[in-house]
Design a protein around this motif. Structure first.
Motif, short mmCIF file in Angstrom:
data_model
loop_
_atom_site.label_atom_id
_atom_site.label_comp_id
_atom_site.label_asym_id
_atom_site.label_seq_id
_atom_site.Cartn_x
_atom_site.Cartn_y
_atom_site.Cartn_z
N ILE A 155 0.81 -1.23 0.00
CA ILE A 155 0.00 0.00 0.00
C ILE A 155 0.84 1.28 0.00
CG2 ILE A 155 -2.04 -1.07 1.04
CD1 ILE A 155 -1.31 0.37 3.66
N ASN A 156 2.13 1.16 0.28
CA ASN A 156 2.98 2.36 0.24
C ASN A 156 3.29 2.81 -1.19
OD1 ASN A 156 3.47 2.79 3.07
ND2 ASN A 156 4.63 0.88 2.99
N ARG A 157 3.00 1.94 -2.15
CA ARG A 157 3.39 2.25 -3.52
C ARG A 157 2.16 2.54 -4.38
NH1 ARG A 157 7.90 0.05 -1.48
NH2 ARG A 157 9.73 0.56 -2.71
N ILE A 158 2.22 3.69 -5.03
CA ILE A 158 1.12 4.08 -5.92
C ILE A 158 1.65 4.34 -7.32
CG2 ILE A 158 -0.41 5.04 -4.13
CD1 ILE A 158 0.70 7.81 -4.72
N VAL A 159 0.80 4.11 -8.30
CA VAL A 159 1.16 4.45 -9.68
C VAL A 159 0.48 5.75 -10.02
CG1 VAL A 159 0.83 3.84 -12.10
CG2 VAL A 159 1.54 2.09 -10.48
N THR A 160 1.29 6.72 -10.44
CA THR A 160 0.72 8.04 -10.77
C THR A 160 0.99 8.43 -12.23
OG1 THR A 160 2.73 9.10 -9.97
CG2 THR A 160 0.92 8.90 -8.41
N LEU B 183 -1.44 17.20 -7.35
CA LEU B 183 -2.86 16.89 -7.56
C LEU B 183 -3.48 16.45 -6.23
CD1 LEU B 183 -3.23 14.58 -10.72
CD2 LEU B 183 -4.32 16.80 -10.36
N PRO B 184 -4.68 16.95 -5.89
CA PRO B 184 -5.31 16.53 -4.62
C PRO B 184 -5.38 15.01 -4.46
CG PRO B 184 -6.54 18.34 -5.59
CD PRO B 184 -5.46 17.98 -6.58
N LEU B 185 -5.70 14.29 -5.53
CA LEU B 185 -5.80 12.82 -5.43
C LEU B 185 -4.47 12.20 -4.98
CD1 LEU B 185 -7.43 10.17 -6.01
CD2 LEU B 185 -6.57 10.29 -8.34
N ILE B 186 -3.38 12.67 -5.54
CA ILE B 186 -2.06 12.12 -5.20
C ILE B 186 -1.66 12.56 -3.79
CG2 ILE B 186 0.39 12.14 -5.83
CD1 ILE B 186 -0.52 12.36 -8.77
N GLN B 187 -1.97 13.80 -3.45
CA GLN B 187 -1.66 14.30 -2.11
C GLN B 187 -2.44 13.52 -1.04
OE1 GLN B 187 0.55 16.59 -0.89
NE2 GLN B 187 1.43 16.45 -2.93
N ARG B 188 -3.70 13.26 -1.34
CA ARG B 188 -4.52 12.50 -0.39
C ARG B 188 -3.96 11.09 -0.21
NH1 ARG B 188 -9.36 15.20 -2.94
NH2 ARG B 188 -9.65 16.93 -1.51
N ALA B 189 -3.56 10.48 -1.33
CA ALA B 189 -2.98 9.13 -1.24
C ALA B 189 -1.75 9.15 -0.35
CB ALA B 189 -2.64 8.61 -2.63
N ALA B 190 -0.89 10.15 -0.53
CA ALA B 190 0.33 10.24 0.29
C ALA B 190 -0.05 10.44 1.76
CB ALA B 190 1.22 11.38 -0.20
N ALA C 158 5.72 7.04 -5.41
CA ALA C 158 4.93 7.14 -6.64
C ALA C 158 5.78 6.67 -7.81
CB ALA C 158 4.48 8.57 -6.85
N GLY C 159 5.19 5.89 -8.69
CA GLY C 159 5.94 5.36 -9.81
C GLY C 159 5.11 5.30 -11.07
N THR C 160 5.70 4.67 -12.07
CA THR C 160 5.07 4.56 -13.38
C THR C 160 4.63 3.13 -13.58
OG1 THR C 160 6.51 6.28 -14.21
CG2 THR C 160 5.56 4.81 -15.85
N GLY C 161 3.46 2.93 -14.16
CA GLY C 161 2.98 1.57 -14.39
C GLY C 161 2.11 1.48 -15.61
N SER C 162 1.77 0.27 -15.94
CA SER C 162 0.85 0.03 -17.05
C SER C 162 -0.39 -0.62 -16.46
CB SER C 162 1.52 -0.87 -18.08
OG SER C 162 0.64 -1.12 -19.15
N THR C 163 -1.35 0.19 -16.10
CA THR C 163 -2.55 -0.28 -15.41
C THR C 163 -3.77 0.42 -16.00
OG1 THR C 163 -2.56 1.49 -13.76
CG2 THR C 163 -1.23 -0.43 -13.24
#
Ligand SMILES: [Zn+2]
Length: 430
Positions: free
Chosen positions: A212-217, A351-358, A370-375
Motif C-alpha cells: 500500500i505504500n506504492r502508488i502508480v501516478t 494533484l489533490p488525489l495524489i496528495q490524499r494518497a500520500a 509514486a511510480g510509473t505503471g501500465s494499469t
C-alpha cells in the motif's frame, strides 16, 4: 534486505511497474490535516471496526472469487457472481455494460461529481487452469489470488463497511469490476467506461498493486503489433527458389533491432521486444506465412511514436530488400496489425488525489512512493482525468504464474486504507 527482494519479485511479475522513476512523495500539511480529521470521525472509526469484524468474510469471499476462472475475454461468470455480491451488500443501482464491466453506483449527497474505483476481473490464465485455492499455514496459493482478485474482495468489503457505518459521501461513487486489463485485453474495460461518455468521471482509483505504500501516478504507454509476411509456400526441394517468409523475417528482426537499439540508447526509457514468432508447417516445407508479435513501451509519448515508426520502416525495408532478390514466383506481402495500444501520461504530484494518497499512506505510518505503471490508470491519465493505482495490501508474489501466493498480512489495514482513500476523495457528507 528480504523486503527489497520481495518487492522485486512482486513487481517484476505484475503489470504494476515500479522499477524506474519511483519517487518518494510527502503529503502537504493541508492534506495531512484533512486526513487526520476525516479518520478521527465517528463514522470512519465505526467503518474501521466493521472491516476488522469482516476479516473472516473477506477471506472467504476472496477464495470464492478466485475459484471462478476469469480468463481474458471470458470474465462473464465471475462478473455475474461479483454483481450478486455487490447487490447483496447494498447498492443504489447496478448493471453490466456492453464491454462486460460490472458497474455499481452508490449515490452521494450530490455535489455532481463521480469517483470511480475499480479492480479488474480478468486473470492471465486459460480456462483449463486449476484455480483451486490451496492453503498451507497462513499462505493462500492460487493463480490470480492476488492479481487482481484480492482487489475485488477488498472493494466489496469497503462497500459493506460504508453501508454498515452509514457513511454518505458528497460525490457519487461508481464501483467497477473491469474486464480486459491484462495483456491483449488491452484495457478494453476501462476504455469503454471512458469512451461511452454517458458516465462523467471526475477522478479514478484503481486497486491493482501490492504494497500500500506504492502508488502508480504515471502511465507507461505501450504499442503492440502482429506483423505477418505471406508467400506462396512449397516443397523445400521441389519448389526451391520461391520466396521464404521466415528468411525475410530474419532480416526484418535484424534491421529493426539494430536501428531500435540505437534509438533507445538515450532519452526517456523506451523498450522493444519481439515476444512471439510463428508460422511454418514442417521442416521440409517453404512456409507460406511467418508472423511476429512485438511489444514497444516508453515513458514518453514521443519516443513511443518514434520506436513505432522504426518498427514499421525497418520491416518494410527488409521486405523490399528481400523481395529484390526473389527471382522465382510471387514476391512476399506484408501485413501490420496493431493488437494493443495503451496510452501514456504523467501527472503533477500536487494533484489533490495524489496528495490524499500520500497523506493516507502516512496516516498508516507508511512512506508514499509514486511510480510509473501500465494499469487501468493509463486511460484516465491520458485523458487528463486524475487517476492513481493503489495497492491491495497483504504480502504476495509470483503474479501471472501458477505459483502465485498471497498472505493476509495486515490485510485489514489495507482495506481501511482503501476506504479512507475513497471517502477522502468522495468527501464525507454531514
Ligand atoms: Zn492486475
Amino acid at each position: 534486505m528480504k523486503k527489497f527482494i520481495l518487492f522485486t519479485i512482486i513487481f517484476l511479475t505484475t503489470s504494476f511497474l515500479h522499477a524506474q522513476n519511483e519517487k518518494n512523495i510527502s503529503a502537504q500539511s493541508f492534506y495531512k490535516k484533512e486526513i487526520d480529521k476525516l479518520s478521527s470521525s465517528a463514522k470512519i472509526q465505526k467503518a474501521f471496526e466493521i472491516i476488522q469484524e469482516l476479516e473472516p468474510t473477506s477471506m472467504k469471499e476472496l477464495i470464492e472469487l478466485t475459484q471462478i476462472p476469469a480468463p481474458p475475454f471470458q470474465e462473464q461468470k465471475r462478473a455475474e457472481y461479483f454483481k450478486k455480491m455487490l447487490e447483496e451488500a447494498g447498492i443504489d443501482s447496478i448493471w453490466i455494460d456492453q464491454a462486460g464491466n460490472v458497474l455499481a453506483l452508490r449515490k452521494g449527497k450530490g455535489n455532481g461529481k463521480t469517483v470511480l474505483i475499480d479492480a479488474h476481473l480478468d486473470t492471465v490464465f486459460p480456462l483449463e487452469t486449476d484455480v483451486t485455492v490451496k492453503i498451507k499455514g497462513d499462505t493462500l496459493f492460487a493463480p490470480g489470488i492476488g492479481d487482481d482478485t484480492r482487489a475485488l474482495s477488498m472493494m466489496l468489503t469497503v462497500l459493506k463497511a460504508m453501508n454498515k457505518a452509514s457513511i454518505s459521501t458528497e460525490s457519487d461513487i461508481l464501483f467497477a469490476a473491469t474486464v480486459g486489463e491484462e495483456g491483449l485485453g488491452d484495457l478494453r474495460g476501462i476504455k469503454n467506461i471512458f469512451k461511452t461518455g454517458a458516465l462523467k468521471i471526475n477522478t479514478h482509483i484503481a486497486i491493482d498493486g501490492g504494497d500500500i505504500n506504492r502508488i502508480v501516478t504515471n502511465g507507461l504507454g505501450s504499442i503492440r503489433y502482429k506483423i505477418t509476411f505471406n508467400g506462396p509456400g512449397g516443397h523445400s526441394w521441389g519448389a526451391f527458389g520461391l520466396a521464404n517468409p521466415h528468411h525475410a523475417m530474419g532480416k526484418a528482426i535484424d534491421y529493426f533491432s539494430t536501428a531500435a537499439s540505437d534509438y533507445v540508447s538515450s532519452g526517456p526509457k523506451t523498450t522493444f521486444n519481439v515476444g512471439r514468432i510463428g508460422g511454418g508447417t514442417s521442416v521440409n516445407s517453404i512456409p507460406f506465412e511467418t508472423w511476429i508479435e512485438v511489444d514497444l513501451r516508453s515513458l514518453s509519448p514521443e519516443k513511443l511514436i518514434g520506436i513505432e515508426k522504426i518498427l514499421l520502416d525497418q520491416t518494410s525495408r527488409a521486405l523490399n530488400d528481400y523481395n529484390a532478390g526473389v527471382k522465382t514466383g510471387v514476391k512476399l506481402s506484408l501485413n501490420f496489425e496493431k493488437i494493443g495500444e495503451r496510452p501514456s501520461g504523467v501527472q503533477r504530484e500536487d494533484l489533490p488525489l495524489i496528495q490524499r494518497a500520500a497523506a493516507v499512506i502516512e496516516f498508516f505510518n507508511g512512506k508514499a512512493f509514486a511510480g510509473t505503471g501500465s494499469t487501468n490508470s493509463n486511460t484516465p491519465i491520458s485523458l487528463g482525468v486524475p487517476s492513481i493505482t493503489i495497492g491491495r495490501g497483504g504480502k504476495g508474489a509470483n503474479a501471472h504464474s501458477l505459483n502465485e501466493w498471497w498472505i493476509n498480512e495486515k490485510g485489514a489495514e489495507a482495506i481501511k486504507f482503501g476506504l479512507l482513500m475513497l471517502v477522502s476523495e468522495a468527501g464525507l457528507a454531514k
